[in-house]
Design a protein around this motif. Structure first.
Motif, PDB file in Angstrom:
ATOM      1  N   GLU A 312      -6.455  23.816 -54.965  1.00 33.11           N
ATOM      2  CA  GLU A 312      -5.050  24.122 -55.168  1.00 33.11           C
ATOM      3  C   GLU A 312      -4.840  24.995 -56.405  1.00 33.11           C
ATOM      4  N   MET A 313      -5.521  24.658 -57.505  1.00 36.97           N
ATOM      5  CA  MET A 313      -5.335  25.410 -58.741  1.00 36.97           C
ATOM      6  C   MET A 313      -5.930  26.807 -58.659  1.00 36.97           C
ATOM      7  N   THR A 314      -7.128  26.929 -58.066  1.00 33.21           N
ATOM      8  CA  THR A 314      -7.786  28.238 -57.979  1.00 33.21           C
ATOM      9  C   THR A 314      -7.299  29.047 -56.783  1.00 33.21           C
ATOM     10  N   GLU A 315      -6.488  28.432 -55.958  1.00 30.21           N
ATOM     11  CA  GLU A 315      -5.938  29.085 -54.756  1.00 30.21           C
ATOM     12  C   GLU A 315      -7.063  29.607 -53.868  1.00 30.21           C
ATOM     13  N   THR A 316      -8.012  28.721 -53.672  1.00 39.12           N
ATOM     14  CA  THR A 316      -9.133  29.023 -52.788  1.00 39.12           C
ATOM     15  C   THR A 316      -8.887  28.365 -51.439  1.00 39.12           C
ATOM     16  N   PRO A 317      -8.872  29.134 -50.355  1.00 35.67           N
ATOM     17  CA  PRO A 317      -8.607  28.541 -49.041  1.00 35.67           C
ATOM     18  C   PRO A 317      -9.747  27.633 -48.612  1.00 35.67           C
ATOM     19  N   ILE A 318      -9.410  26.529 -47.990  1.00 34.53           N
ATOM     20  CA  ILE A 318     -10.403  25.614 -47.434  1.00 34.53           C
ATOM     21  C   ILE A 318      -9.703  24.711 -46.435  1.00 34.53           C
ATOM     22  N   VAL A 319     -10.432  24.276 -45.409  1.00 32.41           N
ATOM     23  CA  VAL A 319      -9.916  23.301 -44.446  1.00 32.41           C
ATOM     24  C   VAL A 319     -10.708  22.007 -44.604  1.00 32.41           C
ATOM     25  N   LEU A 320      -9.985  20.911 -44.766  1.00 35.57           N
ATOM     26  CA  LEU A 320     -10.597  19.588 -44.877  1.00 35.57           C
ATOM     27  C   LEU A 320     -10.114  18.709 -43.729  1.00 35.57           C
ATOM     28  N   LEU A 321     -10.987  17.868 -43.250  1.00 33.21           N
ATOM     29  CA  LEU A 321     -10.632  16.892 -42.221  1.00 33.21           C
ATOM     30  C   LEU A 321     -10.584  15.509 -42.840  1.00 33.21           C
ATOM     31  N   THR A 347      -3.031  12.779 -52.644  1.00 32.61           N
ATOM     32  CA  THR A 347      -4.234  12.649 -53.463  1.00 32.61           C
ATOM     33  C   THR A 347      -4.518  13.946 -54.209  1.00 32.61           C
ATOM     34  N   SER A 348      -5.197  13.872 -55.303  1.00 37.38           N
ATOM     35  CA  SER A 348      -5.534  14.922 -56.268  1.00 37.38           C
ATOM     36  C   SER A 348      -4.593  14.815 -57.446  1.00 37.38           C
ATOM     37  N   GLN A 349      -4.466  15.877 -58.220  1.00 34.58           N
ATOM     38  CA  GLN A 349      -3.801  15.795 -59.517  1.00 34.58           C
ATOM     39  C   GLN A 349      -2.539  16.660 -59.528  1.00 34.58           C
ATOM     40  N   GLY A 350      -1.519  16.171 -60.229  1.00 36.92           N
ATOM     41  CA  GLY A 350      -0.321  16.980 -60.426  1.00 36.92           C
ATOM     42  C   GLY A 350       0.487  17.172 -59.159  1.00 36.92           C
ATOM     43  N   ASP A 351       1.272  18.232 -59.123  1.00 32.40           N
ATOM     44  CA  ASP A 351       2.119  18.550 -57.971  1.00 32.40           C
ATOM     45  C   ASP A 351       1.292  19.290 -56.929  1.00 32.40           C
ATOM     46  N   SER A 352       1.192  18.694 -55.766  1.00 30.66           N
ATOM     47  CA  SER A 352       0.282  19.204 -54.746  1.00 30.66           C
ATOM     48  C   SER A 352       0.886  20.372 -53.973  1.00 30.66           C
ATOM     49  N   MET A 479       3.045  27.957 -61.457  1.00 33.56           N
ATOM     50  CA  MET A 479       3.290  26.738 -60.687  1.00 33.56           C
ATOM     51  C   MET A 479       4.353  26.990 -59.625  1.00 33.56           C
ATOM     52  N   SER A 480       5.413  27.703 -60.004  1.00 34.57           N
ATOM     53  CA  SER A 480       6.486  28.013 -59.053  1.00 34.57           C
ATOM     54  C   SER A 480       5.967  28.886 -57.921  1.00 34.57           C
TER      55      SER A 480
END
Length: 631
Positions: A312-321, A347-352, A479-480
């Protein structure tokens, strides 16, 4: 007894070939022209422990398990750890007969193996009295003797299929064809002999039942598929060429299927030491310019929270199941439950900033996996597909041409080296990776090795070029921008073909809301309720984040009351809806089930009727009704 459907249940122990036998039985019925839906129940053991599979067959589309079943083939548990009556868990050897009688319909058929069940054990179950009371038709057969005469004990399941085929008037050639296709040498010959002998012996029985296999004809070529296969094939068709994972039930099947096929498409599969490493490795592959995915279940997905936050922070695309199972902790790892919704959303940190889809079945699993990849790479955001053991294990007949789609290798907004030359750079030469003014919040990216694409990427809040920057204005700007993506994604989803599904008359008085795997069962219940004179419609929600506010608002405004059906103890989707659309809180009640078994249509019918009669107790029903807030 109705012959409009057959619901055949084969019961035995883990290791008795229950899954493979039921799959071949389902294939035979499908090739005979019927539509199929299966339901699997199994313990968390390698071998031993009561397991069963139901195969439901009709001449029309089937979207759910039925209410009970009408044919039992009980093999007993050959691998029972505790066959003694005074054992802690009772006599496990006979559980495949003893624990399946309560759900057998009136007029049903029972075939059990006298090679394992002796007369005294059967007498202790009061089978004769119960059969008379419920008009059951009982056929004791020594399946082991038939199997041993032509091969080995393990072939008693083939003998059971032969008896079943004869009792139901089925064409045995379908089973002969499957044995010929799937086996070879002596094993093939022995199984064919067992099948023929059992079929012939059953012809001599005195048939007292009137249960038959329904007739049907399929105009399209069908495949028998489960949700795990659909997810895997959807990922491959959408260009996924890297997967990393660690086995954990029930996610393991997707991982296994992907691993088996990745090499054929030039892709890579890696089994690593734990789920943190799996998600991190997939994230690295995506950063390097490959469509990548990972996944797990329950506690394994919990370990992925740090790589998920990094994505989320690095804005790296990924698909999780995330393949849900009954928790907390290890819970009941082989039983379905929808208890991980809040875990997946937050789950994870901060605002998702993530996208979450919950497919309802085989077709949705394929389509929404592809959509998850498309959105993840178009918007540089993690996308999660959440499902459960019900979808993972149930087999459905699906038209083959449904999967005849174009592949999509597109990586989204990845610049070419020519485009990088024209892009913004810092005076030091660093590429402007994170543009706070990017359209729709999506800043074009580069991948390692591209000339002119050098930049930093880390889990810290950064400035436009990837350097750590804790300036308040910088924080707010980026963040916005990340959160802005969710609004744009929601707009795009609303403009396209909806992922939500609907059933029932548009002007219905009452509503039923559900999400994910319970959709087909709810829809069958809605059909029954309307046939009985009620005025009901339903919505099956697949978009969990960003939440489908417009569609849900329109649905809830159109009904007087709505009941939310889900498989968990705390009403998590109802809670999400109240969070997003608080003004409807006094309209929403809950029908919950969390005993390790999915809903049956009748349970939803009974729960709905109890709710409109303002009853919270549902006699004989394993569900829980929770009134709307303020009631």
């Amino acid at each position: 007894m109705t012959d409009t459907e057959l619901i055949w249940r084969i019961a035995g122990g883990s290791g008795d070939g229950i899954a493979s036998t039921s799959q071949n039985f389902a294939k035979a019925l499908m090739r005979a022209g019927l539509n199929i839906f299966t339901h699997r129940h199994y313990p968390s053991r390698i071998r031993g422990g009561h397991t069963y599979v139901e195969v439901r067959a009709k001449d029309e589309e089937v979207t759910s398990r039925g209410d009970g079943y009408n044919f039992l083939l009980s093999l007993g548990d050959s691998f029972a750890r505790n066959p003694a009556e005074d054992a802690y868990y009772g006599n496990e050897e006979r559980k495949p007969l003893a624990e399946n009688l309560d759900e057998l319909r009136d007029g049903g058929v029972i075939v059990y193996d006298t090679g394992l069940f002796d007369e005294d054990e059967v007498a202790e179950l009061n089978l004769e009295e119960r059969a008379e009371e419920n008009n059951w038709h009982v056929y004791p057969v020594n399946l082991r003797e038939i199997a041993r005469e032509h091969g080995r004990d393990v072939m008693r399941n083939t003998a059971g299929v032969g008896i079943t085929a004869a009792l139901l008037g089925m064409d045995v050639s379908y089973f002969e064809e499957l044995i010929t296709q799937n086996m070879s040498g002596d094993i093939q010959e022995d199984n064919l002999n067992v099948l023929a002998d059992a079929y012939e012996q059953a012809q001599e029985f005195e048939f007292t039942h009137d249960l038959e296999v329904p007739t049907g004809e399929n105009e399209q070529e069908l495949a028998l598929m489960n949700g795990s296969q659909s997810i895997a094939y959807g990922a491959i068709d959408e260009g996924c060429r890297f997967i990393a994972g660690y086995p954990m039930t029930p996610w393991t099947e997707v991982f296994t299927i992907m691993s088996q096929h990745m090499g054929k498409f030039g892709g890579v599969s890696e089994q690593v030491e734990d789920e943190i490493a799996a998600a991190a490795m997939a994230l690295g592959a995506s950063h390097a310019g490959v469509k990548a995915m990972s996944g797990s279940s329950g506690g394994g997905f919990a370990l992925m929270s740090e790589p998920l936050g990094l994505a989320e922070m690095t804005e790296t695309p990924i698909v999780l199941l995330e393949a849900m199972r009954a928790g907390p902790s290890t819970g009941m790892p082989t039983k379905p439950e929808q208890g991980d919704l809040e875990h997946v959303l937050y789950t994870s940190q901060g605002d998702s900033a993530r996208v979450v889809f919950a497919p309802a079945g085989v077709k949705e699993a394929y389509e929404q996996t592809r959509t998850a990849f498309e959105i993840a790479y178009d918007y540089q955001i993690p996308a999660i597909v959440v499902y459960d053991q019900k979808i993972e294990g149930e087999l459905r007949s699906v038209p083959v041409d449904f999967f005849d789609r174009e592949t999509n290798p597109d990586l989204g907004k990845v610049l070419s080296e020519a485009e990088i030359k024209e892009a913004a750079h810092h005076e030091s030469g660093a590429f402007q990776r994170f543009d706070p003014d990017a359209e729709d919040g999506v800043s074009p990216r580069t991948v390692p090795g591209q000339k002119g694409g050098r930049h930093l990427t880390s889990g810290n809040e950064t400035n436009d070029y990837g350097h750590i920057d804790e300036d308040p204005d910088n924080r707010v700007a980026h963040m916005s921008r990340r959160l802005e993506k969710l609004d744009t994604i929601r707009e795009d989803l609303d403009e396209g073909e909806t992922n939500q599904a609907y059933r029932g008359p548009e002007d219905a008085r009452y509503g039923i809301v559900t999400w994910g795997s319970q959709q087909g069962t709810v829809f069958e219940a809605v059909d029954r309720l309307n046939d009985e004179g009620h005025s009901v419609k339903a919505i099956g929600v697949s978009d969990l984040m960003p939440y489908p506010e417009a569609e849900m608002t329109e649905f809830l405004e159109s009904v007087e009351e709505a009941i939310v059906v889900e498989m968990n103890a705390s009403g998590q989707f109802k809670g999400l809806t109240q969070k997003e659309l608080g003004r409807f809180g006094d309209k929403l009640s809950s029908l919950l089930k969390y005993n390790g078994n999915p809903f049956e249509p009748a349970e939803i019918v009974e729960g709905f009727e109890a709710s409109i009669d303002e009853e919270t107790d549902i006699p004989g029903n394993s569900t829980t009704f929770v009134p709307a807030a303020g009631d």
